[in-house]
Design an enzyme around this catalytic site. Structure first.
Site, mmCIF file in Angstrom:
data_model
loop_
_atom_site.group_PDB
_atom_site.id
_atom_site.type_symbol
_atom_site.label_atom_id
_atom_site.label_comp_id
_atom_site.label_asym_id
_atom_site.label_seq_id
_atom_site.Cartn_x
_atom_site.Cartn_y
_atom_site.Cartn_z
ATOM 1 N N ASP A 127 -23.737 -8.543 -17.900
ATOM 2 C CA ASP A 127 -22.696 -8.028 -18.804
ATOM 3 C C ASP A 127 -21.286 -8.103 -18.208
ATOM 4 O O ASP A 127 -20.313 -7.723 -18.860
ATOM 5 C CB ASP A 127 -23.017 -6.574 -19.216
ATOM 6 C CG ASP A 127 -23.090 -5.640 -18.009
ATOM 7 O OD1 ASP A 127 -22.855 -6.106 -16.873
ATOM 8 O OD2 ASP A 127 -23.381 -4.450 -18.213
ATOM 9 N N ASP A 162 -25.424 -16.442 -0.779
ATOM 10 C CA ASP A 162 -24.204 -16.223 -1.572
ATOM 11 C C ASP A 162 -23.501 -14.932 -1.154
ATOM 12 O O ASP A 162 -22.377 -14.676 -1.573
ATOM 13 C CB ASP A 162 -24.512 -16.199 -3.067
ATOM 14 C CG ASP A 162 -25.572 -15.174 -3.430
ATOM 15 O OD1 ASP A 162 -26.665 -15.227 -2.840
ATOM 16 O OD2 ASP A 162 -25.305 -14.309 -4.281
ATOM 17 N N ASN A 163 -24.166 -14.115 -0.356
ATOM 18 C CA ASN A 163 -23.532 -12.896 0.150
ATOM 19 C C ASN A 163 -23.190 -13.013 1.631
ATOM 20 O O ASN A 163 -23.003 -12.009 2.307
ATOM 21 C CB ASN A 163 -24.452 -11.687 -0.078
ATOM 22 C CG ASN A 163 -24.616 -11.384 -1.560
ATOM 23 O OD1 ASN A 163 -23.751 -11.705 -2.368
ATOM 24 N ND2 ASN A 163 -25.732 -10.778 -1.924
HETATM 25 P P1 AMP Z 1 -25.017 -9.812 -6.147
HETATM 26 O O1 AMP Z 1 -26.452 -9.501 -5.955
HETATM 27 O O2 AMP Z 1 -24.174 -8.626 -6.562
HETATM 28 O O3 AMP Z 1 -24.423 -10.508 -4.988
HETATM 29 O O4 AMP Z 1 -24.937 -10.808 -7.378
HETATM 30 C C1 AMP Z 1 -25.658 -12.011 -7.469
HETATM 31 C C2 AMP Z 1 -25.157 -12.825 -8.632
HETATM 32 O O5 AMP Z 1 -25.332 -12.118 -9.858
HETATM 33 C C3 AMP Z 1 -23.682 -13.183 -8.567
HETATM 34 O O6 AMP Z 1 -23.559 -14.468 -9.132
HETATM 35 C C4 AMP Z 1 -23.040 -12.137 -9.447
HETATM 36 O O7 AMP Z 1 -21.813 -12.550 -9.977
HETATM 37 C C5 AMP Z 1 -24.086 -11.970 -10.537
HETATM 38 N N1 AMP Z 1 -24.047 -10.644 -11.173
HETATM 39 C C6 AMP Z 1 -24.438 -9.464 -10.643
HETATM 40 N N2 AMP Z 1 -24.278 -8.459 -11.523
HETATM 41 C C7 AMP Z 1 -23.751 -9.008 -12.655
HETATM 42 C C8 AMP Z 1 -23.361 -8.499 -13.935
HETATM 43 N N3 AMP Z 1 -23.455 -7.210 -14.231
HETATM 44 N N4 AMP Z 1 -22.864 -9.378 -14.825
HETATM 45 C C9 AMP Z 1 -22.753 -10.684 -14.540
HETATM 46 N N5 AMP Z 1 -23.119 -11.223 -13.374
HETATM 47 C C10 AMP Z 1 -23.608 -10.412 -12.432
HETATM 48 MG MG MG Z 2 -22.865 -11.325 -4.309
#
Ligand code: AMP
Ligand code: MG
Length: 477
Positions: free
Chosen positions: A119, A247-248
């Protein structure tokens, strides 16, 4: 405020130009006056209402050119060729007083071409968490991104329940990740990959251009060094990142993405709190191995820059193969500093970790007590109750004539205060219930001096063993 846009100049394959969402009545919840000063922003804004509009993305900062960055990444070992900022906007870069360049990024500010089913939003709780944890890490002396602001959007966000929505404004020395390199490598877009590598060298590791060896090999060597330094610092303070996907993993070597992170209480390398990490891939004691795995993925991407004149495979393989030895050396040195020892004594260290594991001793508290025990009999009694004869073996190794220096050395490595899980969760709950940031502000005062035993620190020191037995963290920020 004058933002610059060097990343934008890399070209449209690197991002999607994309405006943040607009929120009708955003309000400022947390503001970091130190970051404000660092970025020379004092006096830039007329009111909190104006700040709230700018840092929720509802009003565009005059010099901003918002974009969502493209990247790929291995998530829990599985490659996803297209991730990217699904809910973040890079507004531009800003130079601080020292001339350092910082990315200014909004997170939770709406959808992008990379949102997949997400979202584009962020809930208030995780936004507060990122603010607290990154400040804590900063003051503990661990490389990290930092938050400038948390803004409430005035809208609801739906996860398992309904939550208040928020936008985090964070600064990072860049948001380039291992996954950014993987994105172009997987596409076979060698031109962009080379451009990214050259940009990264110029922005983060310009010194590699002075060296004889191939610049991409040197880039890998520098990134490996920074990752080792970073993860050793995590292990020093008991930090568990929780989602060390590629990616992190920031190329700059900063801690980034505080989603399911937590602090280890009782010492146990198997400690995992993240609800989705069912196999313990990102457990406390696995973080070195995972950093090794992640830099190997980075090397694989860089290898595509091989051409007739430069054979990257052999020197890069040597660097990757050398990771574990280098890591262990840095780790052992750090642990010896925690013990105030100048000469390496593997047995003493491994006996201590076995004792901490066996008796479920709190990691931070144990090292704090050891530090105190040099000048305080009560602390010595307490730690001897817990560690028995080991304490004598340890103190025999210390230089008796230098106890003050030894204690100072130990104190630099052993915090009194860490952002304990039960405290952080309690504060977030309080903020959610009252709608006010007071509890965060009080905690931040304590976090700013993690190596000092002050009176205000007293309520934040207690270990959290019972709480941690059932504690779970979540990615769905
Ligand atoms: P993360 O685990 O926070 O590093 O996110 C992993 C991936 O999911 C990244 O590409 C983020 O941009 C995407 N992502 C995480 N939460 C959301 C969200 N609520 N809406 C859109 N993309 C998300
Ligand atoms: Mg991330």
């Amino acid at each position: 405020m004058q933002l610059t846009h060097t990343y934008l100049e890399l070209g449209e394959r690197f991002f999607e130009l994309n405006s943040p969402a607009s929120f009708r009545s955003p309000s400022l919840f947390l503001w970091n006056t130190e970051v404000e000063e660092q970025l020379n922003l004092s006096g830039e804004f007329n009111s909190e209402v104006e700040q709230a509009h700018y840092f929720s993305g509802s009003r565009q900062l005059p010099s901003s050119k918002p974009l969502s960055m493209a990247y790929a990444g291995h998530q829990f070992g599985h490659f996803n060729p297209q991730l990217g900022d699904g809910r973040a906007h890079l507004l531009g870069e800003i130079l601080d007083e020292q001339g350092n360049r910082w990315d200014l990024q909004l997170k939770g500010s709406g959808q992008s071409a990379f949102s997949r089913n997400g979202d584009g939003r962020c809930a208030l709780g995780p936004a507060i968490r990122e603010f607290i944890m990154s400040e804590a890490m900063y003051y503990l002396g661990v490389p990290t991104t930092r938050c400038l602001a948390v803004t409430k959007t005035g809208e609801s966000v739906y996860r398992q329940n309904q939550h208040e929505g928020a936008v985090v404004t964070r600064i990072a020395s860049s948001h380039i990740r291992v996954g950014t390199f993987q994105y172009f490598a997987a596409k076979g877009d060698i031109e962009s990959l080379r451009r990214l590598a050259d940009y990264t060298i110029e922005r983060h590791y310009p010194e590699v251009l002075q060296q004889k060896e191939d610049k991409y090999v040197q880039l890998l060597a520098s990134v490996i060094e920074q990752q080792i330094e970073l993860v050793v610092q995590w292990l020093r303070v008991g930090f568990i990142h929780g989602v060390m996907n590629t990616d992190n993993t920031a190329i700059s070597g900063e801690t980034i993405d505080y989603g399911p992170c937590a602090m280890m209480g009782a010492y146990d390398p198997k400690t995992v709190y993240s609800s989705i990490d069912r196999n313990g891939r990102y457990a406390f004691g696995n973080q070195a191995q995972i950093a090794h795995w992640n830099v190997a993925r980075f090397a694989e991407a860089l290898l595509q820059l091989t051409n007739d004149d430069n054979d990257l495979l052999e020197p890069m393989q040597i660097l990757i193969d050398g990771f574990s030895d280098k890591f262990n050396q840095t780790y052992v040195e750090m642990m010896h500093q925690k013990l105030g020892l100048k000469t390496i004594n593997h047995e003493l260290l491994s006996t201590l970790t076995s004792l901490m594991l066996e008796h479920k001793l709190d990691y931070t508290e144990t090292f704090d007590l050891l530090t105190r025990s040099l000048t305080c009999n009560k602390a010595l009694e307490l730690v001897t109750e817990r560690l028995g004869d080991w304490v004598k073996l340890w103190s025999n190794e210390l230089d008796e004539n230098e106890i003050d220096n030894v204690q100072q050395l130990m104190r630099k490595a052993n915090p009194v205060i860490i952002p304990r899980n039960h405290i952080v969760e309690g504060i977030i709950e309080e903020c959610e219930a009252t709608g006010k940031p007071d509890a965060v502000m009080a905690f931040l005062k304590v976090l700013k001096a993690p190596y000092q035993d002050t009176e205000i620190a007293e309520n934040y020191k207690m270990s959290d063993h019972e709480f941690n037995l059932h504690y779970q963290t979540f990615c769905g920020t």
